[in-house]
Design a protein around this motif. Structure first.
Motif, PDB file in Angstrom:
ATOM      1  N   UNK A   1      -0.519  16.192  -5.554  1.00 11.34           N
ATOM      2  CA  UNK A   1      -1.959  16.374  -5.391  1.00 11.34           C
ATOM      3  C   UNK A   1      -2.698  16.060  -6.690  1.00 11.34           C
ATOM      4  N   UNK A   2      -3.746  15.276  -6.568  1.00  7.36           N
ATOM      5  CA  UNK A   2      -4.635  15.002  -7.696  1.00  7.36           C
ATOM      6  C   UNK A   2      -5.593  16.186  -7.835  1.00  7.36           C
ATOM      7  N   UNK A   3      -6.440  16.170  -8.854  1.00  7.59           N
ATOM      8  CA  UNK A   3      -7.432  17.242  -9.021  1.00  7.59           C
ATOM      9  C   UNK A   3      -8.339  17.328  -7.806  1.00  7.59           C
ATOM     10  N   UNK A   4      -8.823  16.185  -7.337  1.00  7.08           N
ATOM     11  CA  UNK A   4      -9.721  16.173  -6.177  1.00  7.08           C
ATOM     12  C   UNK A   4      -9.032  16.714  -4.931  1.00  7.08           C
ATOM     13  N   UNK A   5      -7.825  16.244  -4.673  1.00 10.91           N
ATOM     14  CA  UNK A   5      -7.062  16.693  -3.515  1.00 10.91           C
ATOM     15  C   UNK A   5      -6.785  18.197  -3.610  1.00 10.91           C
ATOM     16  N   UNK A   6      -6.381  18.662  -4.786  1.00  9.14           N
ATOM     17  CA  UNK A   6      -6.073  20.084  -4.976  1.00  9.14           C
ATOM     18  C   UNK A   6      -7.301  20.951  -4.703  1.00  9.14           C
ATOM     19  N   UNK A   7      -8.439  20.505  -5.177  1.00  5.83           N
ATOM     20  CA  UNK A   7      -9.671  21.264  -4.949  1.00  5.83           C
ATOM     21  C   UNK A   7     -10.031  21.289  -3.460  1.00  5.83           C
ATOM     22  N   UNK A   8      -9.938  20.149  -2.806  1.00  2.00           N
ATOM     23  CA  UNK A   8     -10.280  20.069  -1.378  1.00  2.00           C
ATOM     24  C   UNK A   8      -9.344  20.903  -0.509  1.00  2.00           C
ATOM     25  N   UNK A   9      -8.064  20.955  -0.876  1.00  2.00           N
ATOM     26  CA  UNK A   9      -7.054  21.639  -0.068  1.00  2.00           C
ATOM     27  C   UNK A   9      -6.727  23.050  -0.562  1.00  2.00           C
ATOM     28  N   UNK A  10      -7.372  23.457  -1.644  1.00  2.00           N
ATOM     29  CA  UNK A  10      -7.123  24.775  -2.237  1.00  2.00           C
ATOM     30  C   UNK A  10      -5.636  24.959  -2.580  1.00  2.00           C
ATOM     31  N   UNK A  11      -5.112  23.979  -3.310  1.00  2.00           N
ATOM     32  CA  UNK A  11      -3.732  24.000  -3.784  1.00  2.00           C
ATOM     33  C   UNK A  11      -3.734  23.673  -5.269  1.00  2.00           C
ATOM     34  N   UNK A  12      -2.574  23.675  -5.873  1.00  2.00           N
ATOM     35  CA  UNK A  12      -2.458  23.354  -7.296  1.00  2.00           C
ATOM     36  C   UNK A  12      -2.289  21.852  -7.505  1.00  2.00           C
ATOM     37  N   UNK A  13      -2.830  21.366  -8.608  1.00  2.00           N
ATOM     38  CA  UNK A  13      -2.594  19.975  -8.997  1.00  2.00           C
ATOM     39  C   UNK A  13      -1.084  19.792  -9.122  1.00  2.00           C
ATOM     40  N   UNK A  14      -0.575  18.731  -8.542  1.00  2.00           N
ATOM     41  CA  UNK A  14       0.858  18.457  -8.608  1.00  2.00           C
ATOM     42  C   UNK A  14       1.645  18.945  -7.407  1.00  2.00           C
ATOM     43  N   UNK A  15       1.034  19.799  -6.552  1.00  4.56           N
ATOM     44  CA  UNK A  15       1.724  20.221  -5.329  1.00  4.56           C
ATOM     45  C   UNK A  15       1.988  18.997  -4.452  1.00  4.56           C
ATOM     46  N   UNK A  16       3.057  19.045  -3.676  1.00  2.00           N
ATOM     47  CA  UNK A  16       3.397  17.933  -2.786  1.00  2.00           C
ATOM     48  C   UNK A  16       2.472  17.904  -1.573  1.00  2.00           C
ATOM     49  N   UNK A  17       1.954  16.713  -1.295  1.00  2.00           N
ATOM     50  CA  UNK A  17       1.105  16.513  -0.117  1.00  2.00           C
ATOM     51  C   UNK A  17       1.546  15.254   0.609  1.00  2.00           C
ATOM     52  N   UNK A  18       1.272  15.235   1.887  1.00  2.00           N
ATOM     53  CA  UNK A  18       1.424  14.016   2.667  1.00  2.00           C
ATOM     54  C   UNK A  18       0.038  13.406   2.736  1.00  2.00           C
ATOM     55  N   UNK A  19      -0.072  12.183   2.324  1.00  2.00           N
ATOM     56  CA  UNK A  19      -1.347  11.483   2.329  1.00  2.00           C
ATOM     57  C   UNK A  19      -1.299  10.411   3.414  1.00  2.00           C
ATOM     58  N   UNK A  20      -2.336  10.421   4.254  1.00  2.00           N
ATOM     59  CA  UNK A  20      -2.419   9.432   5.330  1.00  2.00           C
ATOM     60  C   UNK A  20      -3.791   8.785   5.317  1.00  2.00           C
ATOM     61  N   UNK A  21      -3.796   7.512   5.524  1.00  2.00           N
ATOM     62  CA  UNK A  21      -5.045   6.768   5.653  1.00  2.00           C
ATOM     63  C   UNK A  21      -4.934   5.989   6.958  1.00  2.00           C
ATOM     64  N   UNK A  22      -5.867   6.222   7.856  1.00  2.00           N
ATOM     65  CA  UNK A  22      -5.786   5.592   9.181  1.00  2.00           C
ATOM     66  C   UNK A  22      -7.114   4.963   9.574  1.00  2.00           C
ATOM     67  N   UNK A  23      -7.016   4.037  10.491  1.00  2.00           N
ATOM     68  CA  UNK A  23      -8.184   3.493  11.169  1.00  2.00           C
ATOM     69  C   UNK A  23      -7.909   3.619  12.660  1.00  2.00           C
ATOM     70  N   UNK A  24      -8.808   4.297  13.357  1.00  2.00           N
ATOM     71  CA  UNK A  24      -8.684   4.389  14.816  1.00  2.00           C
ATOM     72  C   UNK A  24      -9.574   3.313  15.430  1.00  2.00           C
ATOM     73  N   UNK A  25      -9.014   2.633  16.402  1.00  2.00           N
ATOM     74  CA  UNK A  25      -9.738   1.563  17.085  1.00  2.00           C
ATOM     75  C   UNK A  25     -10.052   1.960  18.522  1.00  2.00           C
ATOM     76  N   UNK A  26     -11.124   1.456  19.020  1.00  2.00           N
ATOM     77  CA  UNK A  26     -11.462   1.580  20.446  1.00  2.00           C
ATOM     78  C   UNK A  26     -11.754   0.169  20.933  1.00  2.00           C
ATOM     79  N   UNK A  27     -11.026  -0.232  21.943  1.00  2.00           N
ATOM     80  CA  UNK A  27     -11.189  -1.585  22.490  1.00  2.00           C
ATOM     81  C   UNK A  27     -11.103  -2.662  21.407  1.00  2.00           C
ATOM     82  N   UNK A  28     -10.116  -2.521  20.528  1.00  2.00           N
ATOM     83  CA  UNK A  28      -9.834  -3.481  19.459  1.00  2.00           C
ATOM     84  C   UNK A  28     -10.883  -3.532  18.346  1.00  2.00           C
ATOM     85  N   UNK A  29     -11.804  -2.559  18.298  1.00  2.00           N
ATOM     86  CA  UNK A  29     -12.799  -2.500  17.233  1.00  2.00           C
ATOM     87  C   UNK A  29     -12.600  -1.225  16.419  1.00  2.00           C
ATOM     88  N   UNK A  30     -12.672  -1.320  15.079  1.00  2.00           N
ATOM     89  CA  UNK A  30     -12.556  -0.117  14.251  1.00  2.00           C
ATOM     90  C   UNK A  30     -13.650   0.885  14.610  1.00  2.00           C
TER      91      UNK A  30
END
Length: 80
Positions: A14-43
Motif C-alpha cells: 500500500x502506498x500512502x494514498x492507498x493506506x489512507x483510503x483503506x485505513x491500513x498501514x503504508x506497506x500492507x499487502x493489497x490486491x490492486x485491480x484496474x478494470x473497464x466495464x463495457x456495455x454493448x462493446x463500449x466502455x
C-alpha cells in the motif's frame, strides 16, 4: 450486456494514498485491480480498487487470486 475487462491485477504494498483510503498501514499487502466495464462493446465504467489482504479470509483470498472472478461476485459470495 455488461462485460468486465481487466487492465491489470496485482499484489503490491500500500502506498500512502492507498493506506489512507483503506485505513491500513503504508506497506500492507493489497490486491490492486484496474478494470473497464463495457456495455454493448463500449466502455461504461473505469474503476481502480485496492483490497487489503489482511481483512480477507483464506477462502476470499483464494477466490481473489483467480482473476477470472469479478470482485462484485466475490463480495456477494461471502456477504461482504
Amino acid at each position: 450486456m455488461f462485460c468486465q475487462k481487466f487492465y491489470f491485477f496485482k499484489f503490491e504494498e500500500a502506498t500512502e494514498e492507498c493506506a489512507e483510503l483503506c485505513n491500513i498501514n503504508v506497506g500492507d499487502s493489497v490486491n490492486s485491480r484496474e478494470i473497464i466495464m463495457h456495455k454493448d462493446d463500449y466502455p461504461l465504467i473505469y474503476a481502480i480498487s485496492y483490497i487489503p489482504l489482511k481483512r480477507l479470509t483464506k477462502e476470499m483470498r483464494d477466490d481473489l487470486i483467480r482473476a477470472d472472478i469479478p470482485i462484485g461476485r466475490i463480495l456477494k459470495k461471502y456477504n461482504a
